[in-house]
Write a protein that holds these residues in place. Structure first.
Motif, PDB file in Angstrom:
ATOM      1  N   UNK A 226     -28.573  20.818  28.649  1.00 30.60           N
ATOM      2  CA  UNK A 226     -29.889  20.509  28.067  1.00 30.60           C
ATOM      3  C   UNK A 226     -30.655  19.600  29.024  1.00 30.60           C
ATOM      4  N   UNK A 227     -31.891  19.964  29.290  1.00 35.21           N
ATOM      5  CA  UNK A 227     -32.704  19.211  30.234  1.00 35.21           C
ATOM      6  C   UNK A 227     -33.855  18.523  29.516  1.00 35.21           C
ATOM      7  N   UNK A 228     -34.048  17.254  29.843  1.00 38.63           N
ATOM      8  CA  UNK A 228     -35.199  16.508  29.350  1.00 38.63           C
ATOM      9  C   UNK A 228     -35.997  16.091  30.574  1.00 38.63           C
ATOM     10  N   UNK A 229     -37.168  16.669  30.728  1.00 30.27           N
ATOM     11  CA  UNK A 229     -38.019  16.384  31.879  1.00 30.27           C
ATOM     12  C   UNK A 229     -39.297  15.715  31.405  1.00 30.27           C
ATOM     13  N   UNK A 230     -39.665  14.635  32.061  1.00 27.82           N
ATOM     14  CA  UNK A 230     -40.875  13.901  31.672  1.00 27.82           C
ATOM     15  C   UNK A 230     -42.024  14.318  32.576  1.00 27.82           C
ATOM     16  N   UNK A 231     -43.081  14.831  31.971  1.00 29.25           N
ATOM     17  CA  UNK A 231     -44.230  15.273  32.751  1.00 29.25           C
ATOM     18  C   UNK A 231     -44.971  14.144  33.425  1.00 29.25           C
ATOM     19  N   UNK A 232     -44.711  12.904  33.002  1.00 28.44           N
ATOM     20  CA  UNK A 232     -45.406  11.771  33.597  1.00 28.44           C
ATOM     21  C   UNK A 232     -44.815  11.303  34.901  1.00 28.44           C
ATOM     22  N   UNK A 233     -43.778  11.962  35.364  1.00 25.44           N
ATOM     23  CA  UNK A 233     -43.203  11.594  36.658  1.00 25.44           C
ATOM     24  C   UNK A 233     -41.897  10.837  36.566  1.00 25.44           C
TER      25      UNK A 233
ATOM     26  N   UNK B 156     -33.431  14.326  33.100  1.00 28.19           N
ATOM     27  CA  UNK B 156     -32.008  14.199  32.759  1.00 28.19           C
ATOM     28  C   UNK B 156     -31.477  15.569  32.354  1.00 28.19           C
ATOM     29  N   UNK B 157     -30.262  15.870  32.792  1.00 29.06           N
ATOM     30  CA  UNK B 157     -29.601  17.103  32.372  1.00 29.06           C
ATOM     31  C   UNK B 157     -28.229  16.736  31.801  1.00 29.06           C
ATOM     32  N   UNK B 158     -28.030  17.088  30.525  1.00 29.10           N
ATOM     33  CA  UNK B 158     -26.794  16.733  29.833  1.00 29.10           C
ATOM     34  C   UNK B 158     -25.807  17.897  29.876  1.00 29.10           C
ATOM     35  N   UNK B 159     -24.520  17.599  30.062  1.00 29.01           N
ATOM     36  CA  UNK B 159     -23.494  18.650  30.068  1.00 29.01           C
ATOM     37  C   UNK B 159     -23.456  19.357  28.715  1.00 29.01           C
ATOM     38  N   UNK B 160     -23.175  18.570  27.668  1.00 30.91           N
ATOM     39  CA  UNK B 160     -23.041  19.129  26.316  1.00 30.91           C
ATOM     40  C   UNK B 160     -23.804  18.242  25.334  1.00 30.91           C
ATOM     41  N   UNK B 161     -24.753  18.838  24.658  1.00 29.15           N
ATOM     42  CA  UNK B 161     -25.550  18.141  23.637  1.00 29.15           C
ATOM     43  C   UNK B 161     -25.183  18.778  22.301  1.00 29.15           C
ATOM     44  N   UNK B 162     -24.523  18.005  21.434  1.00 33.11           N
ATOM     45  CA  UNK B 162     -24.078  18.537  20.148  1.00 33.11           C
ATOM     46  C   UNK B 162     -24.704  17.736  19.016  1.00 33.11           C
ATOM     47  N   UNK B 163     -24.929  18.420  17.887  1.00 33.77           N
ATOM     48  CA  UNK B 163     -25.501  17.762  16.716  1.00 33.77           C
ATOM     49  C   UNK B 163     -24.701  18.159  15.489  1.00 33.77           C
ATOM     50  N   UNK B 164     -24.401  17.170  14.645  1.00 36.44           N
ATOM     51  CA  UNK B 164     -23.657  17.428  13.416  1.00 36.44           C
ATOM     52  C   UNK B 164     -24.622  17.783  12.294  1.00 36.44           C
ATOM     53  N   UNK B 165     -24.067  18.172  11.144  1.00 34.01           N
ATOM     54  CA  UNK B 165     -24.920  18.601  10.028  1.00 34.01           C
ATOM     55  C   UNK B 165     -25.782  17.467   9.479  1.00 34.01           C
ATOM     56  N   UNK B 166     -25.376  16.205   9.698  1.00 33.37           N
ATOM     57  CA  UNK B 166     -26.184  15.070   9.229  1.00 33.37           C
ATOM     58  C   UNK B 166     -27.184  14.611  10.277  1.00 33.37           C
TER      59      UNK B 166
ATOM     60  N   UNK C 288     -25.613   2.100  34.250  1.00 34.87           N
ATOM     61  CA  UNK C 288     -27.066   2.288  34.236  1.00 34.87           C
ATOM     62  C   UNK C 288     -27.421   3.729  33.859  1.00 34.87           C
ATOM     63  N   UNK C 289     -26.567   4.664  34.223  1.00 38.31           N
ATOM     64  CA  UNK C 289     -26.820   6.059  33.844  1.00 38.31           C
ATOM     65  C   UNK C 289     -26.778   6.211  32.332  1.00 38.31           C
ATOM     66  N   UNK C 290     -25.786   5.595  31.681  1.00 37.58           N
ATOM     67  CA  UNK C 290     -25.687   5.649  30.225  1.00 37.58           C
ATOM     68  C   UNK C 290     -26.923   5.022  29.586  1.00 37.58           C
ATOM     69  N   UNK C 291     -27.362   3.925  30.143  1.00 37.38           N
ATOM     70  CA  UNK C 291     -28.579   3.273  29.631  1.00 37.38           C
ATOM     71  C   UNK C 291     -29.773   4.229  29.688  1.00 37.38           C
ATOM     72  N   UNK C 292     -29.904   4.930  30.821  1.00 37.51           N
ATOM     73  CA  UNK C 292     -31.042   5.844  30.976  1.00 37.51           C
ATOM     74  C   UNK C 292     -30.905   7.059  30.063  1.00 37.51           C
ATOM     75  N   UNK C 293     -29.691   7.560  29.934  1.00 33.67           N
ATOM     76  CA  UNK C 293     -29.455   8.702  29.046  1.00 33.67           C
ATOM     77  C   UNK C 293     -29.846   8.351  27.618  1.00 33.67           C
ATOM     78  N   UNK C 294     -29.476   7.150  27.192  1.00 34.48           N
ATOM     79  CA  UNK C 294     -29.825   6.742  25.824  1.00 34.48           C
ATOM     80  C   UNK C 294     -31.336   6.722  25.635  1.00 34.48           C
ATOM     81  N   UNK C 295     -32.054   6.149  26.590  1.00 32.66           N
ATOM     82  CA  UNK C 295     -33.505   6.064  26.452  1.00 32.66           C
ATOM     83  C   UNK C 295     -34.139   7.456  26.449  1.00 32.66           C
ATOM     84  N   UNK C 296     -33.625   8.361  27.307  1.00 38.40           N
ATOM     85  CA  UNK C 296     -34.168   9.724  27.365  1.00 38.40           C
ATOM     86  C   UNK C 296     -33.938  10.461  26.053  1.00 38.40           C
TER      87      UNK C 296
END
Length: 250
Positions: free
Chosen positions: A48-55, A59-69, A87-95
Protein backbone atom coordinates in the motif's frame (compact mmCIF):
# COMPACT_ATOMS: atom_id res chain seq x y z
CA UNK A 1 22.79 -9.23 -5.55
CA UNK A 2 19.11 -10.00 -6.13
CA UNK A 3 17.81 -13.46 -5.27
CA UNK A 4 16.11 -15.63 -7.83
CA UNK A 5 12.40 -16.31 -7.37
CA UNK A 6 13.08 -19.90 -6.27
CA UNK A 7 15.51 -18.76 -3.59
CA UNK A 8 13.13 -16.32 -1.90
CA UNK A 9 12.35 -16.93 1.78
CA UNK A 10 10.04 -15.39 4.36
CA UNK A 11 12.51 -12.55 5.05
CA UNK A 12 12.37 -11.30 1.46
CA UNK A 13 9.83 -8.53 0.96
CA UNK A 14 8.01 -10.04 -2.01
CA UNK A 15 7.64 -13.47 -0.42
CA UNK A 16 6.68 -12.02 2.95
CA UNK A 17 3.78 -9.96 1.69
CA UNK A 18 2.59 -12.71 -0.64
CA UNK A 19 2.51 -15.10 2.33
CA UNK A 20 0.75 -12.53 4.52
CA UNK A 21 -1.85 -12.06 1.79
CA UNK A 22 -3.47 -15.13 3.32
CA UNK A 23 -5.69 -13.57 6.01
CA UNK A 24 -5.51 -16.66 8.23
CA UNK A 25 -1.71 -16.66 8.21
CA UNK A 26 -1.58 -12.91 8.76
CA UNK A 27 -3.98 -13.05 11.71
CA UNK A 28 -2.19 -16.06 13.20
CA UNK A 29 1.18 -14.31 13.13
CA UNK A 30 -0.32 -11.19 14.68
CA UNK A 31 -1.96 -13.29 17.39
CA UNK A 32 1.32 -15.04 18.14
CA UNK A 33 2.98 -11.68 18.76
CA UNK A 34 -0.01 -9.95 20.39
CA UNK A 35 -1.15 -12.97 22.42
CA UNK A 36 -4.49 -13.76 20.79
CA UNK A 37 -5.88 -10.23 20.82
CA UNK A 38 -6.46 -9.87 17.08
CA UNK A 39 -9.96 -9.94 15.63
CA UNK A 40 -10.70 -11.46 12.20
CA UNK A 41 -8.96 -9.58 9.40
CA UNK A 42 -11.43 -8.08 6.93
CA UNK A 43 -9.06 -6.18 4.63
CA UNK A 44 -5.49 -6.70 3.44
CA UNK A 45 -3.56 -4.48 1.06
CA UNK A 46 -0.09 -5.38 -0.21
CA UNK A 47 2.51 -2.71 -0.89
CA UNK A 48 0.00 0.00 0.00
CA UNK A 49 1.39 3.36 -1.03
CA UNK A 50 0.66 6.71 0.57
CA UNK A 51 1.98 9.55 -1.57
CA UNK A 52 1.66 13.20 -0.59
CA UNK A 53 1.02 15.55 -3.48
CA UNK A 54 2.53 18.41 -1.51
CA UNK A 55 6.03 17.05 -1.89
CA UNK A 56 6.35 15.06 1.34
CA UNK A 57 8.15 11.72 1.29
CA UNK A 58 5.86 8.88 0.23
CA UNK A 59 5.51 5.61 2.12
CA UNK A 60 5.02 2.05 0.90
CA UNK A 61 3.85 -0.53 3.44
CA UNK A 62 4.54 -4.28 3.07
CA UNK A 63 1.23 -5.44 4.56
CA UNK A 64 -1.65 -3.18 5.59
CA UNK A 65 -4.36 -5.13 7.42
CA UNK A 66 -7.60 -4.02 9.04
CA UNK A 67 -9.77 -5.91 11.52
CA UNK A 68 -13.57 -5.89 11.62
CA UNK A 69 -13.53 -3.17 14.32
CA UNK A 70 -11.25 -0.95 12.23
CA UNK A 71 -7.93 -1.57 13.97
CA UNK A 72 -5.05 -1.12 11.53
CA UNK A 73 -1.95 -3.34 11.46
CA UNK A 74 1.10 -2.30 9.49
CA UNK A 75 3.29 -5.41 9.23
CA UNK A 76 6.81 -5.05 7.84
CA UNK A 77 9.74 -7.36 7.19
CA UNK A 78 13.17 -5.76 7.54
CA UNK A 79 16.26 -7.78 6.61
CA UNK A 80 18.73 -4.87 6.34
CA UNK A 81 19.55 -2.58 9.24
CA UNK A 82 19.53 0.92 7.78
CA UNK A 83 19.95 2.46 11.26
CA UNK A 84 16.75 4.48 10.85
CA UNK A 85 14.05 2.20 12.23
CA UNK A 86 12.92 4.41 15.13
CA UNK A 87 12.44 7.47 12.94
CA UNK A 88 10.92 5.34 10.19
CA UNK A 89 8.26 4.06 12.59
CA UNK A 90 7.55 7.63 13.64
CA UNK A 91 7.04 8.66 10.02
CA UNK A 92 4.93 5.61 9.21
CA UNK A 93 2.62 6.44 12.10
CA UNK A 94 2.15 10.01 10.93
CA UNK A 95 1.52 8.90 7.32
CA UNK A 96 -1.09 6.38 8.43
CA UNK A 97 -2.86 8.86 10.71
CA UNK A 98 -3.10 11.49 7.98
CA UNK A 99 -4.36 8.94 5.44
CA UNK A 100 -7.18 7.54 7.59
CA UNK A 101 -8.58 10.70 9.19
CA UNK A 102 -10.75 12.55 6.71
CA UNK A 103 -11.29 16.29 6.76
CA UNK A 104 -13.57 17.59 9.51
CA UNK A 105 -13.49 14.30 11.41
CA UNK A 106 -12.71 14.44 15.14
CA UNK A 107 -9.38 13.08 16.37
CA UNK A 108 -11.30 10.45 18.34
CA UNK A 109 -11.99 8.74 15.02
CA UNK A 110 -8.36 7.73 14.66
CA UNK A 111 -8.29 3.90 14.84
CA UNK A 112 -6.15 1.73 17.05
CA UNK A 113 -2.84 1.27 15.24
CA UNK A 114 -0.17 -1.43 15.51
CA UNK A 115 3.13 -1.05 13.66
CA UNK A 116 5.16 -4.27 13.67
CA UNK A 117 8.64 -4.68 12.22
CA UNK A 118 10.02 -8.21 11.95
CA UNK A 119 13.79 -7.75 11.86
CA UNK A 120 16.68 -10.14 11.27
CA UNK A 121 18.83 -7.91 13.50
CA UNK A 122 18.68 -6.38 16.97
CA UNK A 123 18.11 -2.71 16.22
CA UNK A 124 18.40 -1.66 19.89
CA UNK A 125 21.20 -4.09 20.79
CA UNK A 126 19.61 -5.02 24.12
CA UNK A 127 19.16 -8.73 23.46
CA UNK A 128 15.36 -8.88 23.58
CA UNK A 129 13.48 -10.93 20.97
CA UNK A 130 10.51 -8.51 21.18
CA UNK A 131 10.40 -4.80 22.01
CA UNK A 132 6.93 -3.32 22.58
CA UNK A 133 6.45 0.43 22.97
CA UNK A 134 3.59 2.54 24.27
CA UNK A 135 3.48 6.18 25.33
CA UNK A 136 4.30 6.18 29.06
CA UNK A 137 4.57 9.07 31.52
CA UNK A 138 8.16 9.62 32.66
CA UNK A 139 7.07 10.89 36.07
CA UNK A 140 4.80 7.92 36.79
CA UNK A 141 5.43 4.77 34.75
CA UNK A 142 1.98 3.44 35.65
CA UNK A 143 0.35 6.20 33.58
CA UNK A 144 -0.09 5.31 29.93
CA UNK A 145 -1.28 7.82 27.36
CA UNK A 146 -4.25 6.32 25.51
CA UNK A 147 -3.14 7.47 22.04
CA UNK A 148 -4.01 4.13 20.45
CA UNK A 149 -0.55 3.40 19.04
CA UNK A 150 1.51 0.27 19.69
CA UNK A 151 4.97 -0.07 18.13
CA UNK A 152 6.70 -3.44 18.08
CA UNK A 153 10.15 -4.52 16.93
CA UNK A 154 10.64 -8.28 16.63
CA UNK A 155 14.25 -9.44 16.63
CA UNK A 156 15.01 -12.88 15.18
CA UNK A 157 18.69 -12.62 16.13
CA UNK A 158 17.76 -13.50 19.71
CA UNK A 159 15.22 -16.19 18.85
CA UNK A 160 16.58 -18.58 21.45
CA UNK A 161 15.57 -16.19 24.26
CA UNK A 162 11.89 -16.15 23.27
CA UNK A 163 9.67 -18.07 25.72
CA UNK A 164 6.60 -18.32 23.47
CA UNK A 165 7.24 -21.58 21.53
CA UNK A 166 5.23 -20.48 18.47
CA UNK A 167 6.99 -17.13 18.20
CA UNK A 168 10.32 -18.81 18.88
CA UNK A 169 9.69 -21.21 15.99
CA UNK A 170 8.84 -18.30 13.68
CA UNK A 171 11.97 -16.36 14.68
CA UNK A 172 14.09 -19.43 13.98
CA UNK A 173 12.25 -19.74 10.68
CA UNK A 174 13.27 -16.17 9.83
CA UNK A 175 16.83 -17.34 10.47
CA UNK A 176 16.42 -20.17 7.97
CA UNK A 177 15.52 -23.04 10.32
CA UNK A 178 12.41 -24.97 9.27
CA UNK A 179 10.63 -26.87 12.06
CA UNK A 180 7.67 -29.22 12.36
CA UNK A 181 5.63 -26.47 14.04
CA UNK A 182 2.15 -26.50 12.38
CA UNK A 183 2.21 -22.78 11.64
CA UNK A 184 5.66 -22.97 10.07
CA UNK A 185 4.53 -25.92 7.96
CA UNK A 186 1.50 -23.92 6.82
CA UNK A 187 3.78 -21.08 5.74
CA UNK A 188 6.04 -23.56 3.95
CA UNK A 189 3.07 -24.88 1.98
CA UNK A 190 2.04 -21.32 1.14
CA UNK A 191 5.54 -20.51 -0.12
CA UNK A 192 5.60 -23.69 -2.18
CA UNK A 193 2.31 -22.70 -3.81
CA UNK A 194 3.61 -19.20 -4.54
CA UNK A 195 6.76 -20.54 -6.18
CA UNK A 196 4.68 -22.86 -8.37
CA UNK A 197 2.52 -19.95 -9.55
CA UNK A 198 3.85 -18.78 -12.93
CA UNK A 199 1.84 -15.55 -12.81
CA UNK A 200 3.54 -14.56 -9.54
CA UNK A 201 6.91 -15.64 -10.92
CA UNK A 202 6.46 -13.26 -13.88
CA UNK A 203 5.22 -10.52 -11.55
CA UNK A 204 8.34 -10.84 -9.41
CA UNK A 205 10.57 -10.65 -12.49
CA UNK A 206 8.75 -7.53 -13.71
CA UNK A 207 9.11 -5.87 -10.30
CA UNK A 208 12.81 -6.75 -10.22
CA UNK A 209 13.37 -5.36 -13.70
CA UNK A 210 11.44 -2.19 -12.89
CA UNK A 211 13.40 -1.57 -9.69
CA UNK A 212 16.70 -2.32 -11.43
CA UNK A 213 15.86 0.12 -14.22
CA UNK A 214 14.82 2.74 -11.66
CA UNK A 215 18.14 2.31 -9.85
CA UNK A 216 20.06 2.54 -13.11
CA UNK A 217 18.11 5.63 -14.16
CA UNK A 218 18.80 7.17 -10.77
CA UNK A 219 22.51 6.36 -11.08
CA UNK A 220 22.67 7.83 -14.57
CA UNK A 221 20.75 10.93 -13.49
CA UNK A 222 23.06 11.29 -10.51
CA UNK A 223 26.13 11.00 -12.73
CA UNK A 224 24.74 13.56 -15.15
CA UNK A 225 23.91 15.94 -12.33
CA UNK A 226 27.37 15.46 -10.85
CA UNK A 227 29.04 16.14 -14.19
CA UNK A 228 26.96 19.26 -14.75
CA UNK A 229 27.75 20.56 -11.28
CA UNK A 230 31.43 19.76 -11.80
CA UNK A 231 31.50 21.59 -15.11
CA UNK A 232 29.75 24.60 -13.64
CA UNK A 233 32.11 24.71 -10.67
CA UNK A 234 35.09 24.31 -13.00
CA UNK A 235 33.92 27.13 -15.23
CA UNK A 236 33.30 29.42 -12.27
CA UNK A 237 36.69 28.61 -10.78
CA UNK A 238 38.37 29.17 -14.15
CA UNK A 239 36.67 32.53 -14.57
CA UNK A 240 37.67 33.61 -11.08
CA UNK A 241 41.28 32.57 -11.64
CA UNK A 242 41.31 34.35 -14.99
CA UNK A 243 39.98 37.53 -13.47
CA UNK A 244 42.53 37.41 -10.66
CA UNK A 245 45.41 36.85 -13.08
CA UNK A 246 44.17 39.64 -15.29
CA UNK A 247 44.02 42.05 -12.36
CA UNK A 248 47.52 41.05 -11.24
CA UNK A 249 48.96 41.54 -14.71
CA UNK A 250 47.18 44.86 -15.08
Amino acid sequence: MNKSFDDLSIVDDYMFYRVMEDTDICRKLLNIVLRDKVEPITEIELQKTIADGGGAKGVRFDVWAKSKSGTIYDVEMQAINKKDLAKRIRYYQSAIDISVLERNQPYENLPELFILFFCTFDYLNKGLPVYTFHTICNEDKTIRLADGITKIMVNSKDAEKEVNPELKAFLHYMNGKVSSDPFIQKIEQRIKGIKENETLRREFMLINNFERDARNDGWIAGMQQGLQQGMQQGMQQGMQQGMQQGMQQG
